[in-house]
Design a protein around this motif. Structure first.
Motif, mmCIF file in Angstrom:
data_model
loop_
_atom_site.group_PDB
_atom_site.id
_atom_site.type_symbol
_atom_site.label_atom_id
_atom_site.label_comp_id
_atom_site.label_asym_id
_atom_site.label_seq_id
_atom_site.Cartn_x
_atom_site.Cartn_y
_atom_site.Cartn_z
ATOM 1 N N GLU A 118 39.535 20.623 -35.423
ATOM 2 C CA GLU A 118 40.940 20.187 -35.323
ATOM 3 C C GLU A 118 41.242 19.153 -36.404
ATOM 4 O O GLU A 118 42.323 19.138 -36.997
ATOM 5 N N THR A 159 33.075 22.649 -38.761
ATOM 6 C CA THR A 159 33.739 23.760 -38.068
ATOM 7 C C THR A 159 33.394 23.759 -36.570
ATOM 8 O O THR A 159 33.756 24.690 -35.858
ATOM 9 N N ASN A 215 46.940 29.900 -39.451
ATOM 10 C CA ASN A 215 46.441 28.674 -38.819
ATOM 11 C C ASN A 215 44.937 28.460 -39.069
ATOM 12 O O ASN A 215 44.105 29.268 -38.655
ATOM 13 N N PRO A 216 44.545 27.362 -39.757
ATOM 14 C CA PRO A 216 43.151 27.163 -40.163
ATOM 15 C C PRO A 216 42.174 27.172 -38.998
ATOM 16 O O PRO A 216 41.067 27.714 -39.115
ATOM 17 N N GLU A 217 42.590 26.573 -37.877
ATOM 18 C CA GLU A 217 41.676 26.473 -36.743
ATOM 19 C C GLU A 217 41.358 27.880 -36.209
ATOM 20 O O GLU A 217 40.192 28.232 -36.009
ATOM 21 N N LYS A 228 41.623 20.926 -39.723
ATOM 22 C CA LYS A 228 42.955 21.538 -39.823
ATOM 23 C C LYS A 228 43.981 20.514 -40.332
ATOM 24 O O LYS A 228 44.849 20.823 -41.151
#
Ligand code: NDP
Length: 402
Positions: free
Chosen positions: A286, A270, A184-186, A289
């Motif tokens: 968010e 970020t 998950n990128p976040e 993402k």
């Protein structure tokens, strides 16, 4: 033998569902539930086609305790495997307590508005789980998860005293995208943009993010530049193995990845605090993402291997000892087996193994536990059977100095 409810249908959830279906003598009825039901349905169709097993699916918002309780009551599982996001850990633990079922996850709780991950919130549930006769198994992926099992295995079989621990995590794979995160990128970006931290002589040493790095030689891969990060399993490992004088976590990053990350940080993408955009509040991370490739879409053309292990120095029978225990995993092979890349696979397989050891009673124990607190032998035995072969070597010079 038992019903199991998996919550979260991303890269990891998909692997957990596949591997549970491939062990259907233990996981007799499986339900995969997530925020977006169509993702569960797609995975269910894939599992039917590849393994001939039918699994059930459902929609649930795991932030809402009452909804999770209703789903548990209607499906009646023995255990909930939480592979949604760390934000959902506490609501799902509350739901498990209310509905009277066991719980496990692969990442420790973090609040959405502060990038702070620590076990205190979940350890605070210990007495409630104990009193209810229920088990909560925390952080049972690879790191956290298998790395703690490796450390416990080293302690049980190879050391009278462990002094130095280095967890070394390499992804030498290539997915062909300019920039993508493997989970998950976040959550990933929150983790690696934090200051680094390691344990030395009884205290945490904080360092600027990515400021300590050196090449580490990984088996079958070769030297790769590796960076000291704070990683959550260090917190429980130094508590459970108090002889450790130093404990560090190293992870590899390619230069292109670091350059993209630096630019994203410098332009504010970020940030986790809301900013006004066209009259709306949006959180830049968010939004980022939403435009990055999802981890479960990276598998198809991914080549190369991961290598994750523990390098330990200590004493056995009065003499110095070094020990290295690790697993290498190949992206293309895991894609062939379960349509997932190796980072999802190395997380999802240990999660399935933890669930199996709870359901078969081997690891079942009321309370809240981290993986190193349970017998490592049956876990290692299953890793060898379930696609994550374990290698180890005693008394060889370790690839980097202590
Ligand atoms: P993904 O982003 O691919 O998947 C997360 C899934 O959770 C998505 O299906 C998402 O639904 C679902 N979800 C998010 N919020 C909710 C909610 N409120 N209710 C129900 N479902 C929700 O992440 P990964 O699969 O890569 O990672 C899953 C977990 O595994 C994370 O906690 C991650 O930190 C952990 N992890 C652990 C590792 C380890 O070694 N221990 C390594 C890698 C990951 P939707 O599709 O609607 O967004």
């Amino acid at each position: 033998m038992a019903n199991v409810l998996i919550i979260g249908a991303g890269g990891v959830g998909s692997v957990v569902a596949h591997k549970c279906a491939m062990n259907s003598n233990i996981f007799t009825t499986i339900m995969l539930a997530s925020r977006t039901q169509s993702k569960c349905d797609r995975i269910a169709a894939e599992i039917q086609e590849m393994h001939g097993v039918t699994i059930q699916t459902a929609q649930v918002d795991a932030d809402v305790v009452a909804d999770v309780v209703s789903l548990i009551q209607s499906f009646n599982p023995v255990l909930v495997i939480n592979v949604a996001l760390p934000y959902q850990d506490l609501p799902i633990m509350d739901a498990c307590l209310e509905a009277g079922v066991h719980y496990m996850d692969t990442a420790n709780y973090e609040p959405k508005d502060v990038a702070k991950f620590e076990y205190s919130w979940q350890w605070a549930y210990k007495e409630r789980f104990e009193k209810a006769g229920l088990m909560a198994l925390l952080g049972c992926g690879f790191d956290p998860g298998a790395t703690q099992v490796f450390t416990a295995y080293a302690n049980k079989h190879h050391f009278d005293r462990m002094d130095y621990l280095d967890i070394v995590d390499c992804n030498a794979g290539n997915h062909g995208k300019a920039f993508a995160t493997n989970f998950n990128p976040e959550i990933n970006i929150r983790e690696i943009t934090q200051p680094g931290r390691y344990w030395e002589n009884g205290e945490w040493i904080e360092i600027p993010a990515m400021s300590i790095h050196k090449p580490i030689d990984y088996p079958e891969i070769g030297p790769r530049e590796s960076y000291v990060l704070y990683h959550e399993e260090l917190e429980s490992l130094v508590k459970n193995f108090p002889t450790l004088k130093r404990a560090r976590f190293w992870m590899t990053f390619g230069q292109a990845y670091l350059t993209h990350l630096e630019v994203l940080q410098n332009v504010g993408m970020t940030r986790i605090d809301p900013v006004k955009f066209n009259g709306m509040d949006i959180v830049p991370l968010e939004f980022l993402k939403a435009v990055l490739p999802a981890p479960d879409t990276l598998g198809e053309n991914y080549t190369g291997q991961t290598s994750i292990g523990c390098q330990i120095k200590g004493v056995k029978d009065g003499a110095d000892r070094t020990y290295y225990i690790w697993n290498n995993c190949d992206h293309a092979e895991t894609y062939r087996e379960v349509r997932g890349q190796a980072v999802s696979y190395t997380t999802g397989v240990p999660a399935m193994i933890g669930a199996m050891l709870i359901l078969t009673g081997v690891w079942l124990k009321p309370g809240v536990w981290n993986c190193e607190e349970l017998d490592p032998d049956p876990f290692i035995e299953q890793m060898n059977k379930q696609g994550l072969p374990v290698n180890d070597r005693v008394d060889v010079p370790l690839p980097h100095e202590y």
